[in-house]
Design a protein around this motif. Structure first.
Motif, PDB file in Angstrom:
ATOM      1  N   PHE A  85     -42.038 -80.390  73.327  1.00  0.00           N
ATOM      2  CA  PHE A  85     -41.255 -79.244  72.862  1.00  0.00           C
ATOM      3  C   PHE A  85     -41.794 -78.758  71.518  1.00  0.00           C
ATOM      4  O   PHE A  85     -42.201 -79.560  70.682  1.00  0.00           O
ATOM      5  CB  PHE A  85     -39.773 -79.630  72.698  1.00  0.00           C
ATOM      6  CG  PHE A  85     -39.056 -79.809  74.001  1.00  0.00           C
ATOM      7  CD1 PHE A  85     -38.278 -78.796  74.535  1.00  0.00           C
ATOM      8  CD2 PHE A  85     -39.187 -80.988  74.714  1.00  0.00           C
ATOM      9  CE1 PHE A  85     -37.630 -78.962  75.747  1.00  0.00           C
ATOM     10  CE2 PHE A  85     -38.545 -81.168  75.921  1.00  0.00           C
ATOM     11  CZ  PHE A  85     -37.765 -80.148  76.444  1.00  0.00           C
ATOM     12  N   ALA A  86     -41.777 -77.444  71.345  1.00  0.00           N
ATOM     13  CA  ALA A  86     -42.227 -76.847  70.085  1.00  0.00           C
ATOM     14  C   ALA A  86     -41.042 -76.291  69.314  1.00  0.00           C
ATOM     15  O   ALA A  86     -40.091 -75.776  69.907  1.00  0.00           O
ATOM     16  CB  ALA A  86     -43.227 -75.724  70.363  1.00  0.00           C
ATOM     17  N   ARG A 141     -35.003 -73.362  67.133  1.00  0.00           N
ATOM     18  CA  ARG A 141     -34.712 -73.821  68.484  1.00  0.00           C
ATOM     19  C   ARG A 141     -35.936 -74.552  69.019  1.00  0.00           C
ATOM     20  O   ARG A 141     -37.047 -74.388  68.515  1.00  0.00           O
ATOM     21  CB  ARG A 141     -34.357 -72.654  69.416  1.00  0.00           C
ATOM     22  CG  ARG A 141     -35.521 -71.737  69.734  1.00  0.00           C
ATOM     23  CD  ARG A 141     -35.115 -70.629  70.688  1.00  0.00           C
ATOM     24  NE  ARG A 141     -36.242 -69.731  70.945  1.00  0.00           N
ATOM     25  CZ  ARG A 141     -37.152 -69.926  71.883  1.00  0.00           C
ATOM     26  NH1 ARG A 141     -37.067 -70.988  72.668  1.00  0.00           N
ATOM     27  NH2 ARG A 141     -38.148 -69.076  72.061  1.00  0.00           N
ATOM     28  N   LEU A 142     -35.712 -75.375  70.027  1.00  0.00           N
ATOM     29  CA  LEU A 142     -36.798 -76.111  70.664  1.00  0.00           C
ATOM     30  C   LEU A 142     -37.165 -75.419  71.976  1.00  0.00           C
ATOM     31  O   LEU A 142     -36.295 -75.130  72.793  1.00  0.00           O
ATOM     32  CB  LEU A 142     -36.387 -77.554  70.928  1.00  0.00           C
ATOM     33  CG  LEU A 142     -36.323 -78.452  69.695  1.00  0.00           C
ATOM     34  CD1 LEU A 142     -35.603 -79.748  70.028  1.00  0.00           C
ATOM     35  CD2 LEU A 142     -37.716 -78.754  69.162  1.00  0.00           C
ATOM     36  N   GLU A 143     -38.450 -75.167  72.165  1.00  0.00           N
ATOM     37  CA  GLU A 143     -38.924 -74.519  73.390  1.00  0.00           C
ATOM     38  C   GLU A 143     -39.813 -75.498  74.157  1.00  0.00           C
ATOM     39  O   GLU A 143     -40.754 -76.059  73.603  1.00  0.00           O
ATOM     40  CB  GLU A 143     -39.739 -73.269  73.050  1.00  0.00           C
ATOM     41  CG  GLU A 143     -40.340 -72.594  74.275  1.00  0.00           C
ATOM     42  CD  GLU A 143     -41.326 -71.497  73.906  1.00  0.00           C
ATOM     43  OE1 GLU A 143     -41.971 -70.967  74.823  1.00  0.00           O
ATOM     44  OE2 GLU A 143     -41.463 -71.185  72.693  1.00  0.00           O
ATOM     45  N   PHE A 194     -31.211 -85.190  77.318  1.00  0.00           N
ATOM     46  CA  PHE A 194     -32.017 -85.265  76.094  1.00  0.00           C
ATOM     47  C   PHE A 194     -32.116 -83.916  75.404  1.00  0.00           C
ATOM     48  O   PHE A 194     -32.287 -83.846  74.185  1.00  0.00           O
ATOM     49  CB  PHE A 194     -33.377 -85.919  76.341  1.00  0.00           C
ATOM     50  CG  PHE A 194     -34.483 -85.034  76.843  1.00  0.00           C
ATOM     51  CD1 PHE A 194     -35.063 -84.086  76.033  1.00  0.00           C
ATOM     52  CD2 PHE A 194     -34.970 -85.193  78.134  1.00  0.00           C
ATOM     53  CE1 PHE A 194     -36.099 -83.298  76.485  1.00  0.00           C
ATOM     54  CE2 PHE A 194     -36.011 -84.408  78.585  1.00  0.00           C
ATOM     55  CZ  PHE A 194     -36.575 -83.456  77.772  1.00  0.00           C
ATOM     56  N   LEU A 195     -31.976 -82.812  76.157  1.00  0.00           N
ATOM     57  CA  LEU A 195     -31.948 -81.501  75.504  1.00  0.00           C
ATOM     58  C   LEU A 195     -30.758 -81.406  74.543  1.00  0.00           C
ATOM     59  O   LEU A 195     -30.897 -80.977  73.397  1.00  0.00           O
ATOM     60  CB  LEU A 195     -31.856 -80.384  76.544  1.00  0.00           C
ATOM     61  CG  LEU A 195     -33.129 -80.020  77.303  1.00  0.00           C
ATOM     62  CD1 LEU A 195     -32.852 -78.896  78.293  1.00  0.00           C
ATOM     63  CD2 LEU A 195     -34.240 -79.602  76.353  1.00  0.00           C
ATOM     64  N   LYS A 196     -29.587 -81.818  75.027  1.00  0.00           N
ATOM     65  CA  LYS A 196     -28.380 -81.778  74.191  1.00  0.00           C
ATOM     66  C   LYS A 196     -28.455 -82.835  73.096  1.00  0.00           C
ATOM     67  O   LYS A 196     -28.045 -82.606  71.963  1.00  0.00           O
ATOM     68  CB  LYS A 196     -27.139 -81.998  75.056  1.00  0.00           C
ATOM     69  CG  LYS A 196     -26.881 -80.870  76.054  1.00  0.00           C
ATOM     70  CD  LYS A 196     -25.711 -81.207  76.964  1.00  0.00           C
ATOM     71  CE  LYS A 196     -25.511 -80.105  78.003  1.00  0.00           C
ATOM     72  NZ  LYS A 196     -24.446 -80.447  78.964  1.00  0.00           N
ATOM     73  N   ASP A 197     -28.978 -83.998  73.449  1.00  0.00           N
ATOM     74  CA  ASP A 197     -29.057 -85.123  72.509  1.00  0.00           C
ATOM     75  C   ASP A 197     -29.954 -84.786  71.322  1.00  0.00           C
ATOM     76  O   ASP A 197     -29.612 -85.030  70.169  1.00  0.00           O
ATOM     77  CB  ASP A 197     -29.597 -86.348  73.243  1.00  0.00           C
ATOM     78  CG  ASP A 197     -29.560 -87.602  72.387  1.00  0.00           C
ATOM     79  OD1 ASP A 197     -28.527 -87.846  71.744  1.00  0.00           O
ATOM     80  OD2 ASP A 197     -30.566 -88.329  72.361  1.00  0.00           O
ATOM     81  N   GLY A 221     -45.087 -80.878  62.236  1.00  0.00           N
ATOM     82  CA  GLY A 221     -45.517 -79.491  62.062  1.00  0.00           C
ATOM     83  C   GLY A 221     -45.525 -78.684  63.333  1.00  0.00           C
ATOM     84  O   GLY A 221     -45.799 -77.482  63.316  1.00  0.00           O
ATOM     85  N   TYR A 222     -45.204 -79.340  64.459  1.00  0.00           N
ATOM     86  CA  TYR A 222     -45.221 -78.617  65.731  1.00  0.00           C
ATOM     87  C   TYR A 222     -43.932 -78.770  66.523  1.00  0.00           C
ATOM     88  O   TYR A 222     -43.307 -77.787  66.894  1.00  0.00           O
ATOM     89  CB  TYR A 222     -46.393 -79.072  66.596  1.00  0.00           C
ATOM     90  CG  TYR A 222     -46.500 -78.273  67.880  1.00  0.00           C
ATOM     91  CD1 TYR A 222     -46.961 -76.962  67.874  1.00  0.00           C
ATOM     92  CD2 TYR A 222     -46.102 -78.820  69.099  1.00  0.00           C
ATOM     93  CE1 TYR A 222     -47.019 -76.222  69.036  1.00  0.00           C
ATOM     94  CE2 TYR A 222     -46.157 -78.079  70.270  1.00  0.00           C
ATOM     95  CZ  TYR A 222     -46.623 -76.779  70.232  1.00  0.00           C
ATOM     96  OH  TYR A 222     -46.675 -76.040  71.393  1.00  0.00           O
ATOM     97  N   GLY A 223     -43.527 -80.003  66.799  1.00  0.00           N
ATOM     98  CA  GLY A 223     -42.340 -80.194  67.629  1.00  0.00           C
ATOM     99  C   GLY A 223     -42.066 -81.646  67.928  1.00  0.00           C
ATOM    100  O   GLY A 223     -42.178 -82.501  67.051  1.00  0.00           O
TER     101      GLY A 223
END
Length: 208
Positions: A31-32, A41-43, A61-64, A98-100
């Motif tokens: 995720f970035a 936000r995470l993409e 894990f998205l919510k976590d 620096g990225y995600g």
């Protein structure tokens, strides 16, 4: 595979495939961080296997991860490697500085020594992802410029008025109407000076 491939999907596909095989993981995702006016936000950039998106652990894990992310605190301040239980699956969050974030999903606990050795790999992966995205952005910008240039050229070619672009006294661009009105062919216009199109009486004023 890290660092030598400009296509981010190809690079991540090869790397993640290797990680899943060597660590015997159930899945992996990258995720970035994306900065927006409403906040970060995470993409998702890549996930393997692709069907993992349909599994409950993916939503967990998205919510976590969002819940764990303290506002105003850099992820490197609190996350390098975290193990989180998610039912029968263990989640491992690795910071891509620096990225995600890289997320590993495993059915059994992973060797901590091996995971700790991933720090330089994660750093290199973050650099490579940033480089890939920069390259892609430059390529898109170049393509957009080419499209804009082609539209401009088409518009100028079909204009009902003579259009010439002069640079350093030389004709760099002209349309068909310019040939018709000047009486010169395209080849001739390429090889003459701007002053050849102007009455001698006005040469001095044009040079000034």
């Amino acid at each position: 595979h890290i660092g030598g491939i400009a296509d981010i999907e190809i690079m991540l596909s090869r790397l993640i495939q290797t990680m899943i095989r060597k660590l015997n993981c159930a899945g992996c995702a990258v995720f970035a961080d994306r900065i927006e006016s409403g906040g970060n936000r995470l993409e998702e950039i890549f996930a393997m296997p692709s069907e993992i998106r349909k599994k409950p652990v993916y939503e967990f894990f998205l919510k976590d991860l969002v819940a764990m992310d303290p506002p105003g605190v850099g992820r490197t301040d609190w996350l390098h490697l975290r193990e989180r239980p998610a039912g029968r699956i263990l989640l491992y969050y690795l910071d891509l500085t620096g990225y995600g974030v890289l997320v590993l999903m495993a059915k059994k606990p992973l060797d901590q020594d091996i995971l700790q050795s991933f720090k330089p790999i994660c750093d290199k992966l973050a650099e490579s992802c940033l480089a890939c995205e920069s390259t892609a952005a430059l390529e898109k910008k170049w393509e957009d410029r080419k499209k804009t240039g082609n539209k401009f050229r088409l518009l100028m070619e079909n204009a009902n008025e003579a259009v010439l672009i002069i640079q350093d006294g030389n004709i760099r661009f002209f349309n068909r109407k310019a040939c018709e009105m000047s009486g010169y062919s395209g080849e001739e216009l390429k090889n003459i000076s701007m002053l050849d199109l102007i009455h001698p009486e006005y040469h001095e004023a044009m040079v000034d």
